[in-house]
Design a protein around this motif. Structure first.
Motif, PDB file in Angstrom:
ATOM      1  N   GLY A  92     -41.237   8.771  74.938  1.00 28.72           N
ATOM      2  CA  GLY A  92     -41.810   9.713  74.026  1.00 28.72           C
ATOM      3  C   GLY A  92     -42.084   9.332  72.661  1.00 28.72           C
ATOM      4  N   VAL A  93     -42.655   8.124  72.728  1.00 23.28           N
ATOM      5  CA  VAL A  93     -43.324   7.446  71.371  1.00 23.28           C
ATOM      6  C   VAL A  93     -44.346   8.267  70.848  1.00 23.28           C
ATOM      7  N   PRO A  94     -44.206   8.648  69.893  1.00 20.51           N
ATOM      8  CA  PRO A  94     -45.546   9.703  69.169  1.00 20.51           C
ATOM      9  C   PRO A  94     -46.699   8.709  68.772  1.00 20.51           C
ATOM     10  N   PHE A  95     -47.777   9.082  68.970  1.00 19.54           N
ATOM     11  CA  PHE A  95     -49.054   8.616  68.584  1.00 19.54           C
ATOM     12  C   PHE A  95     -49.786   9.335  67.545  1.00 19.54           C
ATOM     13  N   THR A  96     -49.832   9.178  66.394  1.00 18.40           N
ATOM     14  CA  THR A  96     -50.412   9.941  65.451  1.00 18.40           C
ATOM     15  C   THR A  96     -52.060   9.678  65.354  1.00 18.40           C
ATOM     16  N   ALA A 120     -52.721  10.767  80.233  1.00 24.71           N
ATOM     17  CA  ALA A 120     -51.620   9.921  80.652  1.00 24.71           C
ATOM     18  C   ALA A 120     -50.187  10.323  80.069  1.00 24.71           C
ATOM     19  N   GLY A 121     -50.272  11.473  79.332  1.00 28.64           N
ATOM     20  CA  GLY A 121     -48.889  12.087  79.285  1.00 28.64           C
ATOM     21  C   GLY A 121     -48.242  11.562  77.868  1.00 28.64           C
ATOM     22  N   LEU A 122     -49.107  10.989  76.996  1.00 29.14           N
ATOM     23  CA  LEU A 122     -48.737  10.262  76.006  1.00 29.14           C
ATOM     24  C   LEU A 122     -48.340  11.511  74.767  1.00 29.14           C
ATOM     25  N   PHE A 123     -47.587  11.198  74.025  1.00 24.66           N
ATOM     26  CA  PHE A 123     -46.999  12.201  72.922  1.00 24.66           C
ATOM     27  C   PHE A 123     -48.192  12.092  71.470  1.00 24.66           C
ATOM     28  N   LEU A 124     -48.882  12.849  71.662  1.00 19.34           N
ATOM     29  CA  LEU A 124     -50.101  12.786  70.681  1.00 19.34           C
ATOM     30  C   LEU A 124     -49.782  13.746  69.329  1.00 19.34           C
ATOM     31  N   VAL A 125     -49.758  13.333  68.181  1.00 16.95           N
ATOM     32  CA  VAL A 125     -49.760  14.141  67.072  1.00 16.95           C
ATOM     33  C   VAL A 125     -50.926  14.170  66.094  1.00 16.95           C
ATOM     34  N   PRO A 126     -51.749  15.118  66.432  1.00 14.50           N
ATOM     35  CA  PRO A 126     -52.983  15.341  65.554  1.00 14.50           C
ATOM     36  C   PRO A 126     -52.845  15.099  63.915  1.00 14.50           C
ATOM     37  N   CYS A 127     -53.534  14.172  63.420  1.00 11.21           N
ATOM     38  CA  CYS A 127     -53.556  13.908  62.083  1.00 11.21           C
ATOM     39  C   CYS A 127     -54.937  13.999  61.562  1.00 11.21           C
ATOM     40  N   THR A 128     -55.080  13.924  60.029  1.00 10.14           N
ATOM     41  CA  THR A 128     -56.513  13.851  59.483  1.00 10.14           C
ATOM     42  C   THR A 128     -56.640  12.383  58.768  1.00 10.14           C
ATOM     43  N   ASP A 129     -55.762  11.514  59.063  1.00 14.82           N
ATOM     44  CA  ASP A 129     -55.830  10.140  58.267  1.00 14.82           C
ATOM     45  C   ASP A 129     -56.429  10.218  56.869  1.00 14.82           C
ATOM     46  N   ASP A 130     -57.521  10.041  56.821  1.00 14.33           N
ATOM     47  CA  ASP A 130     -58.177  10.320  55.229  1.00 14.33           C
ATOM     48  C   ASP A 130     -59.226  11.280  55.147  1.00 14.33           C
ATOM     49  N   PRO A 131     -58.675  12.446  54.903  1.00 13.73           N
ATOM     50  CA  PRO A 131     -59.638  13.646  54.759  1.00 13.73           C
ATOM     51  C   PRO A 131     -60.886  13.463  54.239  1.00 13.73           C
ATOM     52  N   PRO A 132     -60.737  12.806  52.950  1.00 11.02           N
ATOM     53  CA  PRO A 132     -62.043  12.630  52.171  1.00 11.02           C
ATOM     54  C   PRO A 132     -63.210  11.623  52.946  1.00 11.02           C
ATOM     55  N   MET A 133     -62.475  10.730  53.516  1.00 18.60           N
ATOM     56  CA  MET A 133     -63.496   9.813  54.264  1.00 18.60           C
ATOM     57  C   MET A 133     -63.800  10.592  55.566  1.00 18.60           C
ATOM     58  N   PHE A 134     -63.293  11.242  56.385  1.00 16.03           N
ATOM     59  CA  PHE A 134     -63.456  11.919  57.621  1.00 16.03           C
ATOM     60  C   PHE A 134     -64.127  13.239  57.506  1.00 16.03           C
ATOM     61  N   ASP A 137     -60.000  18.343  57.935  1.00 20.69           N
ATOM     62  CA  ASP A 137     -58.679  18.956  57.586  1.00 20.69           C
ATOM     63  C   ASP A 137     -57.707  19.152  58.673  1.00 20.69           C
ATOM     64  N   ILE A 138     -56.578  19.510  58.473  1.00 21.49           N
ATOM     65  CA  ILE A 138     -55.711  19.645  59.969  1.00 21.49           C
ATOM     66  C   ILE A 138     -56.231  20.699  60.552  1.00 21.49           C
ATOM     67  N   GLY A 139     -56.753  21.730  60.190  1.00 25.52           N
ATOM     68  CA  GLY A 139     -57.134  22.834  61.220  1.00 25.52           C
ATOM     69  C   GLY A 139     -58.380  22.405  61.939  1.00 25.52           C
ATOM     70  N   THR A 140     -59.257  21.781  61.219  1.00 23.19           N
ATOM     71  CA  THR A 140     -60.501  21.224  61.893  1.00 23.19           C
ATOM     72  C   THR A 140     -59.952  19.952  62.990  1.00 23.19           C
ATOM     73  N   THR A 141     -58.934  19.497  62.714  1.00 29.23           N
ATOM     74  CA  THR A 141     -58.372  18.428  63.745  1.00 29.23           C
ATOM     75  C   THR A 141     -57.814  19.174  64.612  1.00 29.23           C
ATOM     76  N   TYR A 142     -57.143  20.052  64.771  1.00 32.19           N
ATOM     77  CA  TYR A 142     -56.717  20.883  65.814  1.00 32.19           C
ATOM     78  C   TYR A 142     -57.601  21.752  66.535  1.00 32.19           C
ATOM     79  N   VAL A 143     -58.630  22.214  65.989  1.00 33.69           N
ATOM     80  CA  VAL A 143     -59.589  22.777  66.766  1.00 33.69           C
ATOM     81  C   VAL A 143     -60.390  21.812  67.668  1.00 33.69           C
ATOM     82  N   THR A 144     -60.702  20.608  66.821  1.00 35.17           N
ATOM     83  CA  THR A 144     -61.465  19.541  67.698  1.00 35.17           C
ATOM     84  C   THR A 144     -60.428  19.002  69.050  1.00 35.17           C
ATOM     85  N   MET A 145     -59.211  18.698  68.495  1.00 34.84           N
ATOM     86  CA  MET A 145     -58.515  18.187  69.798  1.00 34.84           C
ATOM     87  C   MET A 145     -58.301  19.464  70.790  1.00 34.84           C
TER      88      MET A 145
END
Length: 193
Positions: A92-96, A120-134, A137-145
C-alpha cells in the motif's frame, strides 16, 4: 512541521528524510543525494522521496529499503519492475502523482503512465506538484484523473478519502479530516439527487 537539520546533527534525530531528488539529473542516487547538501529537510515522523518522472525503479526500492520512505512522489517508471510494482501494491505504498506536466507534449505519456499504475492497483494520490508551473489546482487534477482513469463519482470520492491516509497528519487529524470529507461528500450527493 518541517525543520532544517544540519547533517552533522542528523543522527541525534529520529526522523525520516524528505529529499528532493533533483540531483538525479546529475547522476546522483537517492542515497548520495541525501548527503549531498550541508543541510537536510526533515519532516516530522514521516519520510517521502521524489523518485522523479524518468528515474529507474531501483530508486523507489532504495527509497523504501535504505532511506525508509513511506511515500513516493511520482515514480511513473515503477512498472518497469513487476516485482517491485507488486510489492508496492501489496504494501500500500502511496504514490503522489500529477495529472499534468509542464511539457504539453508529454501529457499523453503521463496519462498512459497513470492509467497503467492505476490498472496495476497502486495507491495513487493526486497532487498538483507546483501549481504555478503546471497551471492547475487540486480540483482540475481530480477532474483530469477521473477522465484519464475513467473513474465514476464514487471512485473519485474513495480516492480523495484514501489521500488522507497518505498524509502526514496525526491519526486524530486524519479522523477529523475524513469526517469533514465524508460530510462534504454526503452534502454533494444530496445536492445531486
Amino acid at each position: 512541521m518541517k525543520q532544517i537539520v544540519p547533517r552533522r546533527r542528523f543522527k541525534a534525530f529520529h526522523l525520516r528524510i524528505v529529499i528532493g531528488m533533483l540531483m538525479l539529473a546529475l547522476g546522483a542516487t537517492p542515497v548520495s543525494s541525501a548527503w549531498a547538501e550541508d543541510e537536510l529537510l526533515v519532516a516530522d515522523q514521516k519520510g517521502q522521496q521524489k523518485a522523479l518522472t524518468q528515474a529507474p525503479p531501483r530508486n523507489v526500492e532504495t527509497c523504501l529499503d535504505v532511506l525508509g520512505c513511506d511515500r513516493i512522489d511520482h515514480g511513473y517508471n515503477i512498472l518497469a519492475d513487476p516485482a517491485l510494482t507488486c510489492r508496492c501494491r501489496e504494501q500500500g505504498v502511496p504514490f503522489t502523482v500529477c495529472s499534468h506536466t509542464c511539457v504539453s507534449q508529454r501529457m499523453e505519456k503521463r496519462a498512459a503512465s497513470l492509467k497503467a499504475m492505476h490498472d496495476a492497483g497502486l495507491f495513487l494520490v493526486p497532487c498538483t506538484d507546483d501549481p504555478p508551473m503546471f497551471g492547475t489546482d487540486i480540483g482540475t487534477t481530480y477532474v483530469t484523473m477521473a477522465r484519464i482513469l475513467s473513474l465514476g463519482a464514487e471512485e473519485v470520492m474513495s480516492m480523495s478519502l484514501r489521500a488522507i491516509e497518505a498524509s502526514w497528519l496525526s491519526a486524530e487529524e486524519k479522523a477529523s479530516m475524513t469526517a469533514d470529507f465524508q460530510g462534504e461528500i454526503q452534502f454533494l450527493a444530496e445536492m445531486d439527487a
